[in-house]
Every structure is written in C-alpha cells, then in structure tokens.
Write a protein that holds these residues in place. Structure first.
Motif, short mmCIF file in Angstrom:
data_model
loop_
_atom_site.label_atom_id
_atom_site.label_comp_id
_atom_site.label_asym_id
_atom_site.label_seq_id
_atom_site.Cartn_x
_atom_site.Cartn_y
_atom_site.Cartn_z
N ALA A 1 0.81 -1.22 0.00
CA ALA A 1 0.00 0.00 0.00
C ALA A 1 0.85 1.27 0.00
N GLN B 1 -9.11 -0.04 -1.43
CA GLN B 1 -10.23 0.74 -0.89
C GLN B 1 -10.75 0.22 0.44
N ALA C 1 0.75 6.94 -6.50
CA ALA C 1 -0.39 7.82 -6.74
C ALA C 1 0.03 9.28 -6.65
N LEU D 1 -5.17 2.96 -6.68
CA LEU D 1 -5.58 2.86 -5.28
C LEU D 1 -6.84 2.00 -5.09
N LEU E 1 -4.13 6.62 2.92
CA LEU E 1 -4.77 6.12 1.72
C LEU E 1 -6.10 6.84 1.48
N LYS F 1 -5.32 10.40 0.31
CA LYS F 1 -4.80 10.45 -1.05
C LYS F 1 -5.93 10.18 -2.05
N SER F 2 -6.79 9.21 -1.75
CA SER F 2 -7.92 8.92 -2.63
C SER F 2 -8.84 10.13 -2.75
N ARG G 1 2.01 2.02 -3.44
CA ARG G 1 0.88 2.50 -4.24
C ARG G 1 0.55 3.95 -3.91
N LEU G 2 0.63 4.31 -2.64
CA LEU G 2 0.37 5.71 -2.25
C LEU G 2 1.40 6.65 -2.87
#
Length: 178
Positions: free
Chosen positions: A121, A148, A128, A144, A155, A158-159, A124-125
């Motif tokens: 994760a 979820q 992103a 992302l 997370l 950021k989303s 991925r953050l």
C-alpha cells in the motif's frame, strides 16, 4: 592456504556480523529507529559484501525517516542496485525521489516495487502521488482501487485528493467544451 587459526577468526567474524545484522533487523521490526541509527553509525566502514544491501537499506531508511534526503538517496540507490528483487528498496528509493519531485525516476522505482509486491500500500500511495503530480489522475485513482477496503488514513486522504482533482478536471473539461 589459510591456517586453522585464520579460519576460526573468519568464522568468528561471520558469526559476529550475523548477530549484528539480526540485531539491526530487530531494531527495524520494532521501529526503534533512533537506536537503529546509532547502531548503524557504530558499524565499521568495511561491511561484508553479503550484508551491504541490508545495511545500505537501513541507512537509507533512517535517513529518509529523518528527512535527510540527500543522505537517503545514495544509500537507497545502493540497496536497490544490490538487491533489485526487494520491493522495499524500490519503494523507499521512490519515496525519497518523490520528496525531491524527481517524478520520472520515482515512477520507475515505484513501478518496480508495485510489480514485485502488488499489495504494498505504501508504494501504491507514493505512486499515486507521482501520477497526481504528472496529471494522470484516473490512473492514480485506479492504482488505489484495490486498497479501498483499507482504513489507512493516508490512503483515504490520497484517494480523496485524487477524486477532488478528478472532479475539478472534469469541470474544467466541461467548461472548455461549452
């Protein structure tokens, strides 16, 4: 040919290094980063080749955590070059490069980390963040999506940031079209 005494000295040094590396790993696992930093600084300069990647990883990680990015990048680059199959090396190097806004280099490192460990994760953050900076908002959001269900505040933030940017982008595109 080495004499028996020389062999026992080498075996003793290897045992000492193995114990040292295990102690450093334990400090890392327990997130005792101040102690890890002190232990790393106490190491001799000539780290055996077999342990160079791990020591460089920890030195870079500690430097990154203390925002010493100029120190972190060379150590993390060394760790990544010595152990290319460890996702954490690519992730940490990518994270350091993100802080320097070196988007393309960061992207390369983070793509490798996500390829090696798709569920990472934190990688991925950071990825992103790169995609957000380079205007690839939809790709950032899709990156992302698999995470979820995670309740990680970073997370979620950021989303939300990406979704706001996507909405703004959509509004701007609609105004231009009109």
């Amino acid at each position: 040919m080495l004499q028996p005494m020389a062999w026992s000295m080498i075996a003793g040094m290897n045992h000492q290094w193995a114990a040292t590396i295990e102690r450093l790993a334990e400090l890392d696992r327990s997130q005792a980063f101040v102690e890890l930093d002190l232990a790393l600084k106490a190491l001799p300069g000539d780290v055996p080749d077999v342990h160079r990647a791990a020591v460089a990883h920890w030195r870079g990680k500690v430097a990154l955590l203390t925002s010493a990015i100029a120190e972190a990048i060379p150590q993390l680059a060394l760790a990544a070059s010595l152990d290319m199959d460890r996702a954490a090396n690519g992730y940490l190097l990518g994270a350091a490069l993100v802080r320097q806004q070196q988007w393309l280099d960061a992207r390369t490192c983070l793509e490798r980390a996500v390829q090696l460990q798709p569920g990472l994760a934190s990688a991925r953050l950071e990825m992103a963040t790169v995609l957000l900076a380079t205007g690839e908002l939809a790709h950032a959001l899709s990156l992302l999506q698999p995470l979820q269900q995670d309740s990680n505040p970073s997370l979620i933030a950021k989303s939300a940031q990406i979704e706001v940017r996507l909405a703004e982008y959509g509004s701007a595109a609609a105004q231009i079209a009109a």
